[in-house]
Design a protein around this motif. Structure first.
Motif, PDB file in Angstrom:
ATOM      1  N   UNK A   6       0.808  -1.206   0.000  1.00 35.28           N
ATOM      2  CA  UNK A   6       0.000   0.000   0.000  1.00 35.28           C
ATOM      3  C   UNK A   6       0.839   1.253   0.000  1.00 35.28           C
ATOM      4  N   UNK A   7       0.196   2.343  -0.387  1.00 32.18           N
ATOM      5  CA  UNK A   7       0.857   3.638  -0.414  1.00 32.18           C
ATOM      6  C   UNK A   7      -0.224   4.710  -0.502  1.00 32.18           C
ATOM      7  N   UNK A   8       0.205   5.973  -0.558  1.00 35.38           N
ATOM      8  CA  UNK A   8      -0.707   7.113  -0.655  1.00 35.38           C
ATOM      9  C   UNK A   8      -0.259   7.994  -1.812  1.00 35.38           C
ATOM     10  N   UNK A   9      -1.231   8.505  -2.564  1.00 34.30           N
ATOM     11  CA  UNK A   9      -0.911   9.439  -3.644  1.00 34.30           C
ATOM     12  C   UNK A   9      -1.869  10.614  -3.627  1.00 34.30           C
ATOM     13  N   UNK A  10      -1.430  11.716  -4.239  1.00 37.80           N
ATOM     14  CA  UNK A  10      -2.263  12.900  -4.338  1.00 37.80           C
ATOM     15  C   UNK A  10      -3.031  12.932  -5.653  1.00 37.80           C
ATOM     16  N   UNK A  11      -4.225  13.521  -5.612  1.00 38.55           N
ATOM     17  CA  UNK A  11      -5.082  13.666  -6.786  1.00 38.55           C
ATOM     18  C   UNK A  11      -5.419  15.151  -6.923  1.00 38.55           C
ATOM     19  N   UNK A  12      -4.905  15.815  -7.948  1.00 40.47           N
ATOM     20  CA  UNK A  12      -5.149  17.248  -8.080  1.00 40.47           C
ATOM     21  C   UNK A  12      -6.551  17.570  -8.594  1.00 40.47           C
ATOM     22  N   UNK A  13      -7.160  18.597  -8.020  1.00 42.72           N
ATOM     23  CA  UNK A  13      -8.422  19.145  -8.522  1.00 42.72           C
ATOM     24  C   UNK A  13      -8.334  20.665  -8.399  1.00 42.72           C
ATOM     25  N   UNK A  14      -9.249  21.351  -9.057  1.00 44.45           N
ATOM     26  CA  UNK A  14      -9.276  22.814  -8.958  1.00 44.45           C
ATOM     27  C   UNK A  14      -9.684  23.285  -7.559  1.00 44.45           C
ATOM     28  N   UNK A  15     -10.283  22.396  -6.783  1.00 49.02           N
ATOM     29  CA  UNK A  15     -10.685  22.734  -5.412  1.00 49.02           C
ATOM     30  C   UNK A  15      -9.612  22.366  -4.397  1.00 49.02           C
ATOM     31  N   UNK A  16      -8.479  21.878  -4.864  1.00 50.74           N
ATOM     32  CA  UNK A  16      -7.412  21.435  -3.965  1.00 50.74           C
ATOM     33  C   UNK A  16      -7.189  19.945  -4.107  1.00 50.74           C
TER      34      UNK A  16
END
Length: 195
Positions: free
Chosen positions: A32-42
């Motif tokens: 397992x791991x963690x990743x970021x998901x970009x959106x215009x709301x942050x």
């Protein structure tokens, strides 16, 4: 920029996987791991649990923070998906040495569920290559093809890909070019009936 923040005072766990990202039965080794998901709301963040036997995505909760509670949710979901604590006893869960995975509450949850923690070296993406490979696939097949205006839109698109495509239709070379669900179903069919 990576999300891993090491707590140098946290307990050290041995690397029980040692870059062997194979498993001959389900619930032997998870990563397992963690990743970021970009959106215009942050940004949003996704934590994963993947079974190395079939590459089945057991859990992928999405939250506002890349923290221990998000990773704990992933473990709880994975345990539930696999049928509870008895079904996954002594499974190895391999991760990086980030503070999310060495947090006291996370370690307590793993002990309570019978999950054995394993961690690669600091700064070595190769020690958790299977988890990194999933995120590379997510980036290529979803994130690079969508611009998310809202967090709700990101959750919907990624949820559909994870739950309605990745496990059920996407073929994996490590699963004999079958989707994880089909690979696991065939494995279960091949097992001798319990006496």
């Amino acid at each position: 920029k990576g999300l891993t923040r090491q707590d140098r005072k946290a307990p050290k766990f041995p690397d029980l996987v040692r870059r062997d990202f194979t498993a001959t039965t389900p619930n032997t080794k998870w990563v397992g791991d963690v990743t970021g998901i970009p959106t215009d709301e942050g940004k949003l963040y996704m934590a994963t649990v993947i079974d190395l036997f079939s590459r089945k995505l057991l859990a992928c909760p999405i939250g506002e923070h890349p923290d221990a509670p998000l990773c704990m949710d992933a473990i709880k979901i994975a345990v539930a998906v696999r049928g509870g604590k008895q079904a996954i006893r002594d499974v190895v869960f391999h991760s990086d040495r980030g503070s999310t995975y060495t947090a006291t509450d996370f370690m307590k949850l793993c002990r309570k569920q019978g999950v054995r923690q394993s961690m690669g070296r600091v700064g070595s993406c190769f020690d958790n290559a299977a988890a990194e490979s999933f995120f590379s696939t997510l980036e290529h097949e979803v994130l690079s093809r969508h611009h998310f205006t809202t967090k709700a839109e990101a959750r919907e698109v990624i949820g559909v890909w994870c739950y309605e495509f990745y496990n059920t239709r996407r073929r994996h070379s490590t699963a004999g070019m079958q989707p994880p669900d089909r690979y696991e179903a065939r494995y279960a069919d091949d097992q001798p009936a319990a006496a």
